[in-house]
Design a protein around this motif. Structure first.
Motif: not given
Length: 214
Positions: A3, A6, A9, A51, A101
């Protein structure tokens, strides 16, 4: 580590894919109202697992917020697992609308980790720090300061994800995991850490400075 680049996530892919598939099926069946509801759920799952990139502040000894959310605790407590001394504890509560995140609060090496299977009390409550399901890691900076960061499951959270393992060297602000569907992050800092955070302050994970190590 997972992650890092990206926009969504990877843990969210199964949810987004499932809801998108159901939306497509009900759309083909021409169930208009249900299609709208399913589309809303699909879009929310994309939003929940977003994210975004963050601009990590640079500076010696800076500690950044490990998560988006509101400060629900900021005071001196005694930490018995690693420090066995009084430390500054800062707790950040993530609502369903916050980015989930999690970010590394400071640069250093992971020297220990733990996981406790527990209850699922509302993560905004103080007892969540003691009784809820949680995963934590001890990060030691190059100057030897110890920082403990703990991911705590909330009322409806059911999975804590942590990427690093013991021995990994982490950078301040780096993504290190997430908790699904409402949760809390506790950070335990040396007692002499300089911090101006107060209960009710809103933090941005990876960007908001929550303290400076001395």
């Amino acid at each position: 580590m997972r992650n890092q680049n990206q926009p969504i996530a990877v843990e969210g892919y199964p949810f987004v894919g499932l809801f998108a598939f159901v939306t497509l099926v009900v759309a083909l069946l021409d169930w208009s109202l249900i299609t709208v509801l399913c589309l809303a759920v699909t879009l929310f799952s994309v939003y929940f697992f977003r994210n975004p990139d963050r601009t990590v502040p640079q500076g010696e000894g800076l500690v950044v917020a490990p998560a988006d959310g509101k400060v629900v605790f900021a005071d001196i407590v005694r930490e018995e697992r690693y420090c066995k001394d009084e430390v500054l504890k800062i707790s950040i509560f993530m609502s369903l609308l916050d980015v989930h995140v999690n970010r590394v609060p400071c640069s250093g090496k992971v020297v220990d980790q733990f996981y406790n299977k527990g209850q699922f009390f509302n993560a905004s409550l103080d007892k969540a720090s003691l009784e809820n399901e949680q995963a934590g890691m001890l990060v030691e900076t190059t100057s030897g300061r110890k920082v403990v960061v703990v991911q705590i499951a909330g009322l409806i959270a059911r999975r804590i994800v942590t990427y690093p393992v013991i021995g990994d060297v982490l950078e301040c602000g780096q993504r290190f995991g997430l908790i699904r569907f409402g949760s809390r992050l506790d950070v335990y800092l040396p007692k002499d850490t300089v911090s101006e955070l107060r209960i009710g302050d809103v933090c941005v994970g990876g960007e908001t400075v929550i303290g400076q190590l001395q």
